[in-house]
Scaffold this motif. Structure first.
Motif, PDB file in Angstrom:
ATOM      1  N   ILE A  27       0.835  -1.206   0.000  1.00  0.00           N
ATOM      2  CA  ILE A  27       0.000   0.000   0.000  1.00  0.00           C
ATOM      3  C   ILE A  27       0.868   1.253   0.000  1.00  0.00           C
ATOM      4  N   LEU A  28       1.910   1.266   0.824  1.00  0.00           N
ATOM      5  CA  LEU A  28       2.800   2.432   0.895  1.00  0.00           C
ATOM      6  C   LEU A  28       3.516   2.660  -0.438  1.00  0.00           C
ATOM      7  N   GLU A  29       3.911   1.582  -1.080  1.00  0.00           N
ATOM      8  CA  GLU A  29       4.595   1.719  -2.369  1.00  0.00           C
ATOM      9  C   GLU A  29       3.669   2.295  -3.430  1.00  0.00           C
ATOM     10  N   LYS A  30       2.418   1.847  -3.445  1.00  0.00           N
ATOM     11  CA  LYS A  30       1.455   2.358  -4.413  1.00  0.00           C
ATOM     12  C   LYS A  30       1.067   3.804  -4.108  1.00  0.00           C
ATOM     13  N   MET A  31       1.063   4.175  -2.828  1.00  0.00           N
ATOM     14  CA  MET A  31       0.725   5.548  -2.450  1.00  0.00           C
ATOM     15  C   MET A  31       1.809   6.527  -2.874  1.00  0.00           C
ATOM     16  N   GLY A  32       3.066   6.128  -2.731  1.00  0.00           N
ATOM     17  CA  GLY A  32       4.164   7.023  -3.066  1.00  0.00           C
ATOM     18  C   GLY A  32       4.439   8.075  -2.016  1.00  0.00           C
ATOM     19  N   SER A  33       3.818   7.953  -0.851  1.00  0.00           N
ATOM     20  CA  SER A  33       4.027   8.890   0.254  1.00  0.00           C
ATOM     21  C   SER A  33       3.631   8.196   1.550  1.00  0.00           C
ATOM     22  N   PRO A  34       4.118   8.682   2.705  1.00  0.00           N
ATOM     23  CA  PRO A  34       3.784   8.046   3.985  1.00  0.00           C
ATOM     24  C   PRO A  34       2.306   8.180   4.334  1.00  0.00           C
ATOM     25  N   LEU A  35       1.894   7.384   5.311  1.00  0.00           N
ATOM     26  CA  LEU A  35       0.533   7.423   5.831  1.00  0.00           C
ATOM     27  C   LEU A  35       0.565   7.841   7.293  1.00  0.00           C
ATOM     28  N   ILE A  36      -0.391   8.677   7.674  1.00  0.00           N
ATOM     29  CA  ILE A  36      -0.592   8.980   9.090  1.00  0.00           C
ATOM     30  C   ILE A  36      -1.157   7.736   9.758  1.00  0.00           C
ATOM     31  N   SER A  37      -0.687   7.426  10.961  1.00  0.00           N
ATOM     32  CA  SER A  37      -1.046   6.153  11.579  1.00  0.00           C
ATOM     33  C   SER A  37      -1.265   6.298  13.075  1.00  0.00           C
ATOM     34  N   THR A  38      -2.208   5.516  13.575  1.00  0.00           N
ATOM     35  CA  THR A  38      -2.410   5.335  15.007  1.00  0.00           C
ATOM     36  C   THR A  38      -2.983   3.944  15.215  1.00  0.00           C
ATOM     37  N   SER A  39      -2.586   3.282  16.282  1.00  0.00           N
ATOM     38  CA  SER A  39      -3.010   1.902  16.509  1.00  0.00           C
ATOM     39  C   SER A  39      -4.504   1.828  16.806  1.00  0.00           C
ATOM     40  N   VAL A  40      -5.092   0.678  16.477  1.00  0.00           N
ATOM     41  CA  VAL A  40      -6.527   0.471  16.664  1.00  0.00           C
ATOM     42  C   VAL A  40      -6.767  -0.177  18.020  1.00  0.00           C
ATOM     43  N   LYS A  41      -7.527   0.515  18.853  1.00  0.00           N
ATOM     44  CA  LYS A  41      -7.863   0.006  20.179  1.00  0.00           C
ATOM     45  C   LYS A  41      -9.363   0.061  20.400  1.00  0.00           C
ATOM     46  N   CYS A  42      -9.814  -0.696  21.396  1.00  0.00           N
ATOM     47  CA  CYS A  42     -11.213  -0.644  21.788  1.00  0.00           C
ATOM     48  C   CYS A  42     -11.477   0.697  22.474  1.00  0.00           C
ATOM     49  N   PRO A  43     -12.473   1.462  22.050  1.00  0.00           N
ATOM     50  CA  PRO A  43     -12.691   2.798  22.610  1.00  0.00           C
ATOM     51  C   PRO A  43     -12.938   2.808  24.114  1.00  0.00           C
ATOM     52  N   LYS A  44     -13.588   1.777  24.654  1.00  0.00           N
ATOM     53  CA  LYS A  44     -13.966   1.791  26.063  1.00  0.00           C
ATOM     54  C   LYS A  44     -12.949   1.076  26.955  1.00  0.00           C
ATOM     55  N   GLU A  45     -12.423  -0.035  26.500  1.00  0.00           N
ATOM     56  CA  GLU A  45     -11.553  -0.849  27.347  1.00  0.00           C
ATOM     57  C   GLU A  45     -10.072  -0.574  27.129  1.00  0.00           C
ATOM     58  N   ASN A  46      -9.722   0.228  26.135  1.00  0.00           N
ATOM     59  CA  ASN A  46      -8.331   0.587  25.848  1.00  0.00           C
ATOM     60  C   ASN A  46      -7.471  -0.652  25.611  1.00  0.00           C
ATOM     61  N   GLU A  47      -8.015  -1.607  24.870  1.00  0.00           N
ATOM     62  CA  GLU A  47      -7.290  -2.817  24.515  1.00  0.00           C
ATOM     63  C   GLU A  47      -7.153  -2.896  22.995  1.00  0.00           C
ATOM     64  N   TRP A  48      -6.130  -3.624  22.556  1.00  0.00           N
ATOM     65  CA  TRP A  48      -5.905  -3.761  21.124  1.00  0.00           C
ATOM     66  C   TRP A  48      -7.043  -4.541  20.479  1.00  0.00           C
ATOM     67  N   LEU A  49      -7.487  -4.065  19.322  1.00  0.00           N
ATOM     68  CA  LEU A  49      -8.450  -4.811  18.517  1.00  0.00           C
ATOM     69  C   LEU A  49      -7.669  -5.533  17.432  1.00  0.00           C
ATOM     70  N   LEU A  50      -7.696  -6.855  17.462  1.00  0.00           N
ATOM     71  CA  LEU A  50      -6.837  -7.668  16.605  1.00  0.00           C
ATOM     72  C   LEU A  50      -7.588  -8.389  15.497  1.00  0.00           C
ATOM     73  N   ASP A  51      -8.913  -8.463  15.611  1.00  0.00           N
ATOM     74  CA  ASP A  51      -9.736  -9.145  14.612  1.00  0.00           C
ATOM     75  C   ASP A  51     -10.370  -8.097  13.701  1.00  0.00           C
TER      76      ASP A  51
END
Length: 308
Positions: free
Chosen positions: A222-246
């Motif tokens: 995806i980054l190669e096709k974009m030709g520029s960096p992406l803004i990023s932040t990890s995906v977490k559960c809004p209420k429990e502050n845990e990683w969402l992995l599925d």
């Protein structure tokens, strides 16, 4: 072109009269105006020109882009990480959406990440709203190459021959990989994805950003096709502050919030990246994650042991 006027017995040139000797008596002298052409020239008009000068901020224009308008439902793309090369055609709609200002979820070599185009300010604002994070929280960037890192940050220390270590040589051995390096941002990076330092005047102009180069074939494609960096932040559960992995659970959680697409690369393991502060010597691990501690890194425990 000349014509003859029978009324005044003179030659006419394009609407003007040329006096002829036959139009005067032979006994009288020709007037002093003989041989001249007379035209009824219109009076010059006066025009008023109104000039309006509008000065626009070059920084605002630099990242100005039309706002993304969502017409269809959320796009869900399944890609096999082991067949990412053969499935690369599936990523074309994702890249098109990102370039239009969409916000979506992509896999990395650690956990899933909420991403958008670095060059689109409105997309960055939407990303913050979808995850419900404030303007003071820093956002990271996903890069495809060291060229991207050198463009948007001051880069890694390369040594100066005066006893300072060439950390760039060490970094090349561990990325792409599960590390996030804190570097000083340059003016090329939009202000709304970096944080200003402490309130102290000594640090208020200091800008830091977390940089990642994931070792994931889907993310790298995806980054190669974009030709520029992406803004990023990890995906977490809004209420429990845990990683969402599925990715299916991520779709159920963030789909109603306005998410535009999800790239399903399989269920991930709850191992975030290791965060390393590269602005201090030696580099200090702020958060231990999937990336192991290397010999040129230190931890808080190492500093306490050295002081005791």
């Amino acid at each position: 072109m000349a014509a003859y006027c029978y009324g005044c017995q003179t030659k006419v040139y394009n609407g003007g009269h040329l006096a002829s000797s036959s139009s005067f008596p032979r006994s009288s002298a020709a007037p002093a105006t003989f041989g001249r052409v007379y035209f009824d020239a219109p009076k010059p008009r006066r025009f008023q020109v109104l000039a309006l000068s509008v000065k626009r901020s070059p920084k605002r224009l630099k990242y100005a882009a039309p706002r993304f308008t969502k017409e269809d439902e959320m796009l869900y793309v399944e890609v096999d990480p082991s067949q990412s090369g053969a499935d690369s055609w599936k990523l074309e709609p994702v890249v098109d959406l990102l370039k239009q200002g969409a916000v979506g979820v992509v896999p990395t070599d650690t956990v899933y990440a909420l991403v958008c185009d670095l060059r689109n300010n409105s997309a960055i604002e939407r990303l913050r709203r979808i995850k419900n994070i404030g303007p003071l929280k820093p956002l990271g960037i996903l890069c495809h190459s060291f060229h991207d890192i050198d463009t948007y940050t001051t880069g890694f220390p390369r040594g100066d021959g005066q006893g300072h270590a060439n950390l760039f040589r060490y970094v090349k051995q561990c990325i792409p990989g599960p590390y996030t390096f804190i570097l000083t941002a340059t003016k090329q990076l939009p202000k709304n994805c970096i944080r200003y330092g402490m309130a102290d005047a000594k640090y208020k102009l200091r800008k830091d950003v977390g940089v990642r180069m994931p070792d994931d074939p889907i993310c790298q494609a995806i980054l190669e096709k974009m030709g520029s960096p992406l803004i990023s932040t990890s995906v977490k559960c809004p209420k429990e502050n845990e990683w969402l992995l599925d990715p299916v659970i991520i779709a159920d959680t963030y789909g109603p919030e306005g998410l535009d697409f999800i790239v399903d690369g399989g269920v991930r393991v709850a191992e975030p990246s290791t965060v390393v502060d590269m602005k201090v010597i030696p580099p200090k691990i702020i958060r231990q994650g999937k990336g192991p501690k290397l010999h040129w890194m230190v931890t808080e425990d190492d500093n306490e042991s050295a002081q005791s």
